[in-house]
Design a protein around this motif. Sequence first.
Motif, short mmCIF file in Angstrom:
data_model
loop_
_atom_site.label_atom_id
_atom_site.label_comp_id
_atom_site.label_asym_id
_atom_site.label_seq_id
_atom_site.Cartn_x
_atom_site.Cartn_y
_atom_site.Cartn_z
N TRP A 161 -9.80 -48.93 -34.78
CA TRP A 161 -8.58 -48.74 -35.40
C TRP A 161 -8.47 -46.96 -35.83
O TRP A 161 -9.44 -46.44 -36.55
CB TRP A 161 -8.59 -49.48 -36.96
CG TRP A 161 -7.82 -49.01 -38.08
CD1 TRP A 161 -6.56 -48.41 -38.04
CD2 TRP A 161 -8.10 -48.96 -39.51
NE1 TRP A 161 -5.99 -47.95 -39.19
CE2 TRP A 161 -6.95 -48.41 -40.06
CE3 TRP A 161 -9.15 -49.53 -40.23
CZ2 TRP A 161 -6.91 -48.28 -41.45
CZ3 TRP A 161 -9.02 -49.47 -41.24
CH2 TRP A 161 -7.77 -48.94 -42.01
N SER A 173 -3.91 -60.47 -40.36
CA SER A 173 -5.12 -59.56 -40.89
C SER A 173 -5.02 -59.09 -42.18
O SER A 173 -3.80 -59.19 -42.72
CB SER A 173 -5.04 -58.18 -40.11
OG SER A 173 -4.01 -57.52 -40.20
N TRP A 192 -9.70 -55.54 -42.01
CA TRP A 192 -10.02 -53.91 -41.84
C TRP A 192 -11.20 -53.54 -42.56
O TRP A 192 -11.56 -53.89 -43.68
CB TRP A 192 -8.62 -53.21 -42.19
CG TRP A 192 -7.34 -53.73 -41.73
CD1 TRP A 192 -6.79 -55.19 -42.09
CD2 TRP A 192 -6.75 -53.27 -40.71
NE1 TRP A 192 -5.48 -55.11 -41.43
CE2 TRP A 192 -5.58 -54.04 -40.58
CE3 TRP A 192 -6.64 -51.93 -40.01
CZ2 TRP A 192 -4.41 -53.67 -39.49
CZ3 TRP A 192 -5.82 -51.72 -39.08
CH2 TRP A 192 -4.67 -52.59 -38.96
N TYR A 196 -11.51 -55.01 -37.70
CA TYR A 196 -10.81 -53.67 -37.14
C TYR A 196 -11.53 -52.50 -37.95
O TYR A 196 -11.47 -52.17 -39.26
CB TYR A 196 -9.02 -53.63 -37.54
CG TYR A 196 -8.45 -54.58 -37.14
CD1 TYR A 196 -8.73 -55.47 -35.84
CD2 TYR A 196 -7.27 -55.22 -37.71
CE1 TYR A 196 -7.96 -56.46 -35.37
CE2 TYR A 196 -6.48 -56.17 -37.10
CZ TYR A 196 -6.91 -56.92 -36.04
OH TYR A 196 -6.12 -57.79 -35.48
N GLU A 228 -12.44 -48.73 -38.64
CA GLU A 228 -11.87 -47.44 -38.64
C GLU A 228 -12.50 -46.59 -37.87
O GLU A 228 -13.68 -46.33 -38.33
CB GLU A 228 -11.43 -47.01 -40.17
CG GLU A 228 -10.38 -46.05 -40.19
CD GLU A 228 -9.86 -45.79 -41.73
OE1 GLU A 228 -8.82 -45.24 -42.08
OE2 GLU A 228 -10.76 -46.26 -42.73
N PHE A 258 -6.24 -56.46 -45.16
CA PHE A 258 -6.38 -55.25 -45.74
C PHE A 258 -6.99 -55.49 -47.35
O PHE A 258 -6.39 -55.74 -48.14
CB PHE A 258 -5.41 -54.01 -45.97
CG PHE A 258 -5.83 -52.81 -46.04
CD1 PHE A 258 -6.33 -52.12 -45.17
CD2 PHE A 258 -5.78 -52.45 -47.30
CE1 PHE A 258 -6.66 -50.72 -45.37
CE2 PHE A 258 -6.25 -50.95 -47.56
CZ PHE A 258 -6.76 -50.21 -46.56
N ALA A 259 -8.13 -55.20 -47.49
CA ALA A 259 -9.45 -54.90 -46.58
C ALA A 259 -10.59 -55.43 -46.90
O ALA A 259 -10.36 -55.77 -48.21
CB ALA A 259 -9.31 -53.41 -46.44
#
Length: 504
Positions: free
Chosen positions: A181, A483, A100, A129, A131, A485-486
């Motif tokens: 995202w 996945s 992320w 991903y 944001e 974070f982050a």
Amino acid sequence: MSNHRLRFARSCFAWQRLLATVLTGSLVSTNFGSPLPAKAQTTAYCQLTAAATQEKETLRQSALQGNTEAQNRYRALINQHAQILRDCRNRTWPQTQAVWLRLYPCDLQPGILDKVMDRVVNRGYNQVYIEVFYDGQVLLPTAANPTVWPSVVRTPGSERTDLLAQAIQKGRDRGLKVYAWMFMMNFGYSYGQRPDRQSVLARNSKGDTSLYVVDNASQVFIDPYNLQAKRDYYQLILEVVRRRPDGVLFDYVRYPRGSGAGSVVNRVQDLWIHSEAAQQALHRRALNYKGLNLIQRFLSKGYITAGDIELIDQLYPQEGEPLWQGRTPPPAPQPPNKPLTAAQRQPQLQWELWQLSVAHAIQGIIDFLAVAAWPVQRQGMKAGAVFFPDANQAIGRQGYDSRLQPWDRFPTTLEWHPMSYAACNNTSCIAALVQRVLQYAPPGTQVIPAIAGVWGKPISNRPSLEAQMQALRAYAPRLQGVSHFALSWQEPQLESERKSCRVR
């Protein structure tokens, strides 16, 4: 997505009572001047060695200074690493390893976005991903932002610079799949301050918005039944889809979570269904005038009395039982049995009205998600929902987690991204969250857990990413993706530089 039909499918677990009632190793790097490609070795997590990453970083810096030979070699090395990563992920679990990422205005500076995407590849990720919509702002250029939200990048001179489009392209150059995202029902503080959008906000019976119950003042939740909310969000989705990401992930697919006792809702007054659109939609669930009258009384007072029931019987003598969507009234008494009195009917009717109200709140989330996902899937892109595995639970006799996140009813055509962020100093609580999702996910559902941490060491009462990944590997082949974070957790210095640079 209809407000006229309530889908009360039987759930497998947390909503069953409600719905049944109502509804890292090495990569051998080349020398600076060596011909490509080079022989490669990878670890279980497909990470590049320090030597390989340093070589690429040296080439990036030289290329940035205008060195033509370095530019050519940098591009060649990017392509080589992309192929190495692709081959490694094809033979290594998990086949999808994502991270992320939040971008900043500083990422528009020459070479910075290349540096960020290189770091993603260096750590073995093949998806990122980004944001795109968060805290009431959007990652769109100001000159091409027709939405009601301000742009993340508002630096003079960059009005037409499309950071999202650049990130998508630079990610793809490195063999990455790039997802957008986005927050969903949390439209952000800036939206909540608009005078022309006050009717769009979700409200409880006191008329309060989420600003009064959520510690983070940037969170402003909307009424998912409001048509203006759907229009505003749909326009945003169209702009994001126009940039052609590989997929779109929807976050905040829920209502706000209160603190303390407010984290559980057990009264209709606490549900976020008291704005005009949600109330009207609930009224439309009535199937006769008796049902409508009781729904209105329950919503306004939080309860009904025997006197209310007697009154509606007098007002509408031609109707039988009060009816609304999902309600199956008890069979009519047969002689010589006497009909139940209003006082005898009151407890069951009040219980059913409470169940209807909760189901109505839940259905708003599901319908809004369907609206958001449709333009994404129509373009052949992946769509996914991000959720908390424990946010859909019944609590006590009639209480529910205040987030009312009905992830067990999300479509299986979506990717499921459970945020498995439990912190108990070991992997047991994290694995339990993932196991809970897998236990009830219908066959064929693509489940991609999100875990929090850093490589090589524990952090915030969570084990290292290596330990967490090893625990989740026990669920292969059901899990083909994970996945993390982050990137900001793994690259804190780079994150700080990108947030606080002097934009030129």
